[in-house]
Motif scaffolding. Structure first.
Motif, PDB file in Angstrom:
ATOM      1  N   ARG A   1      14.841  58.432  24.268  1.00 45.25           N
ATOM      2  CA  ARG A   1      14.036  58.344  23.044  1.00 45.25           C
ATOM      3  C   ARG A   1      14.189  56.950  22.461  1.00 45.25           C
ATOM      4  O   ARG A   1      15.262  56.364  22.517  1.00 45.25           O
ATOM      5  CB  ARG A   1      14.507  59.371  22.019  1.00 45.25           C
ATOM      6  N   TYR A   2      13.111  56.441  21.907  1.00 46.17           N
ATOM      7  CA  TYR A   2      13.178  55.166  21.218  1.00 46.17           C
ATOM      8  C   TYR A   2      12.632  55.325  19.808  1.00 46.17           C
ATOM      9  O   TYR A   2      11.883  56.253  19.512  1.00 46.17           O
ATOM     10  CB  TYR A   2      12.453  54.051  21.982  1.00 46.17           C
ATOM     11  N   THR A   3      13.019  54.419  18.935  1.00 46.53           N
ATOM     12  CA  THR A   3      12.663  54.498  17.528  1.00 46.53           C
ATOM     13  C   THR A   3      11.279  53.931  17.270  1.00 46.53           C
ATOM     14  O   THR A   3      10.466  54.539  16.583  1.00 46.53           O
ATOM     15  CB  THR A   3      13.707  53.739  16.681  1.00 46.53           C
TER      16      THR A   3
ATOM     17  N   PRO B   1       2.662  34.796  31.222  1.00 47.93           N
ATOM     18  CA  PRO B   1       2.453  34.917  29.775  1.00 47.93           C
ATOM     19  C   PRO B   1       1.481  36.049  29.471  1.00 47.93           C
ATOM     20  O   PRO B   1       0.658  36.423  30.307  1.00 47.93           O
ATOM     21  CB  PRO B   1       1.875  33.555  29.382  1.00 47.93           C
ATOM     22  N   GLY B   2       1.588  36.593  28.278  1.00 46.98           N
ATOM     23  CA  GLY B   2       0.681  37.658  27.858  1.00 46.98           C
ATOM     24  C   GLY B   2       1.418  38.699  27.044  1.00 46.98           C
ATOM     25  O   GLY B   2       2.504  38.460  26.528  1.00 46.98           O
ATOM     26  N   GLU B   3       0.815  39.862  26.932  1.00 42.62           N
ATOM     27  CA  GLU B   3       1.391  40.931  26.110  1.00 42.62           C
ATOM     28  C   GLU B   3       2.636  41.510  26.751  1.00 42.62           C
ATOM     29  O   GLU B   3       2.653  41.806  27.947  1.00 42.62           O
ATOM     30  CB  GLU B   3       0.357  42.029  25.880  1.00 42.62           C
ATOM     31  N   GLU B   4       3.656  41.664  25.934  1.00 39.27           N
ATOM     32  CA  GLU B   4       4.926  42.286  26.344  1.00 39.27           C
ATOM     33  C   GLU B   4       5.249  43.397  25.366  1.00 39.27           C
ATOM     34  O   GLU B   4       5.118  43.217  24.158  1.00 39.27           O
ATOM     35  CB  GLU B   4       6.067  41.270  26.354  1.00 39.27           C
ATOM     36  N   ASP B   5       5.675  44.525  25.897  1.00 40.41           N
ATOM     37  CA  ASP B   5       6.073  45.662  25.072  1.00 40.41           C
ATOM     38  C   ASP B   5       7.589  45.671  24.923  1.00 40.41           C
ATOM     39  O   ASP B   5       8.314  45.599  25.914  1.00 40.41           O
ATOM     40  CB  ASP B   5       5.631  46.985  25.706  1.00 40.41           C
ATOM     41  N   PHE B   6       8.036  45.757  23.683  1.00 36.23           N
ATOM     42  CA  PHE B   6       9.455  45.891  23.379  1.00 36.23           C
ATOM     43  C   PHE B   6       9.658  47.225  22.684  1.00 36.23           C
ATOM     44  O   PHE B   6       8.903  47.587  21.787  1.00 36.23           O
ATOM     45  CB  PHE B   6       9.932  44.754  22.469  1.00 36.23           C
ATOM     46  N   LYS B   7      10.673  47.954  23.112  1.00 36.93           N
ATOM     47  CA  LYS B   7      11.011  49.227  22.486  1.00 36.93           C
ATOM     48  C   LYS B   7      12.401  49.088  21.875  1.00 36.93           C
ATOM     49  O   LYS B   7      13.320  48.583  22.501  1.00 36.93           O
ATOM     50  CB  LYS B   7      10.954  50.349  23.506  1.00 36.93           C
ATOM     51  N   ILE B   8      12.508  49.524  20.623  1.00 36.58           N
ATOM     52  CA  ILE B   8      13.755  49.438  19.872  1.00 36.58           C
ATOM     53  C   ILE B   8      14.318  50.841  19.703  1.00 36.58           C
ATOM     54  O   ILE B   8      13.602  51.772  19.338  1.00 36.58           O
ATOM     55  CB  ILE B   8      13.513  48.833  18.473  1.00 36.58           C
TER      56      ILE B   8
ATOM     57  N   GLY C   1       5.666  55.997  15.300  1.00 37.77           N
ATOM     58  CA  GLY C   1       5.631  55.249  16.553  1.00 37.77           C
ATOM     59  C   GLY C   1       6.766  55.518  17.509  1.00 37.77           C
ATOM     60  O   GLY C   1       6.888  54.845  18.533  1.00 37.77           O
ATOM     61  N   SER C   2       7.604  56.500  17.227  1.00 33.55           N
ATOM     62  CA  SER C   2       8.695  56.833  18.142  1.00 33.55           C
ATOM     63  C   SER C   2       8.144  57.542  19.368  1.00 33.55           C
ATOM     64  O   SER C   2       7.042  58.093  19.345  1.00 33.55           O
ATOM     65  CB  SER C   2       9.717  57.737  17.444  1.00 33.55           C
ATOM     66  N   GLY C   3       8.920  57.532  20.428  1.00 34.01           N
ATOM     67  CA  GLY C   3       8.494  58.197  21.651  1.00 34.01           C
ATOM     68  C   GLY C   3       9.624  58.287  22.650  1.00 34.01           C
ATOM     69  O   GLY C   3      10.796  58.129  22.314  1.00 34.01           O
ATOM     70  N   VAL C   4       9.253  58.515  23.894  1.00 33.83           N
ATOM     71  CA  VAL C   4      10.205  58.642  24.995  1.00 33.83           C
ATOM     72  C   VAL C   4       9.776  57.685  26.097  1.00 33.83           C
ATOM     73  O   VAL C   4       8.591  57.559  26.398  1.00 33.83           O
ATOM     74  CB  VAL C   4      10.250  60.090  25.528  1.00 33.83           C
ATOM     75  N   MET C   5      10.733  57.014  26.691  1.00 31.93           N
ATOM     76  CA  MET C   5      10.468  56.112  27.810  1.00 31.93           C
ATOM     77  C   MET C   5      11.451  56.424  28.930  1.00 31.93           C
ATOM     78  O   MET C   5      12.408  57.169  28.738  1.00 31.93           O
ATOM     79  CB  MET C   5      10.634  54.663  27.367  1.00 31.93           C
ATOM     80  N   THR C   6      11.215  55.847  30.076  1.00 30.79           N
ATOM     81  CA  THR C   6      12.126  55.995  31.201  1.00 30.79           C
ATOM     82  C   THR C   6      12.947  54.724  31.332  1.00 30.79           C
ATOM     83  O   THR C   6      12.389  53.624  31.423  1.00 30.79           O
ATOM     84  CB  THR C   6      11.349  56.245  32.514  1.00 30.79           C
ATOM     85  N   ASP C   7      14.257  54.868  31.319  1.00 35.09           N
ATOM     86  CA  ASP C   7      15.154  53.749  31.546  1.00 35.09           C
ATOM     87  C   ASP C   7      15.018  53.356  33.017  1.00 35.09           C
ATOM     88  O   ASP C   7      15.275  54.163  33.908  1.00 35.09           O
ATOM     89  CB  ASP C   7      16.594  54.153  31.217  1.00 35.09           C
ATOM     90  N   ALA C   8      14.570  52.137  33.284  1.00 30.47           N
ATOM     91  CA  ALA C   8      14.298  51.703  34.653  1.00 30.47           C
ATOM     92  C   ALA C   8      15.557  51.656  35.516  1.00 30.47           C
ATOM     93  O   ALA C   8      15.477  51.830  36.728  1.00 30.47           O
ATOM     94  CB  ALA C   8      13.619  50.342  34.645  1.00 30.47           C
TER      95      ALA C   8
END
Length: 106
Positions: free
Chosen positions: A56-58, A19-26, A42-49
């Protein structure tokens, strides 16, 4: 006319993760196949695991996840309007796609 989107999704019970903080990207993808993104919102770029590709995410949101099912909602309200057509939505958690959906604007 649509000037704001409210995107909601449900989380599942998961007793395996801590349990704890979880980051969700839309990621909202417009009818032209482009990701809606405004860095100041708040948009940015992430790496698809799974694919190791940069995506890019919104918008991102951190929530206090306590291993229980629940609902998470985010608002996307850019200063520009929305085109009509079919939009796709992807939800990522820990770099992996956790859900997807679509909606149509007329």
């Amino acid at each position: 006319n649509v000037d704001r989107l409210e995107l909601c999704f449900n989380t599942s019970e998961n007793l395996v993760t801590n349990p704890g903080e979880e980051d969700f990207k839309i990621r909202i993808i417009n009818p032209l196949g482009e990701t809606l993104a405004i860095e100041e919102m708040g948009s940015g770029v992430m790496t698809d695991a799974a694919t190791k590709e940069q995506v890019r995410y919104t918008q991102a949101q951190t929530v206090d996840y306590q291993n229980e099912s629940g609902q998470i909602c985010m608002n996307w309200e850019p200063t520009t309007g929305f085109n009509k057509g079919l939009y796709a939505v992807e939800i990522y958690n820990k770099g992996y796609i956790a859900g997807k959906g679509e909606f149509r604007l007329k």
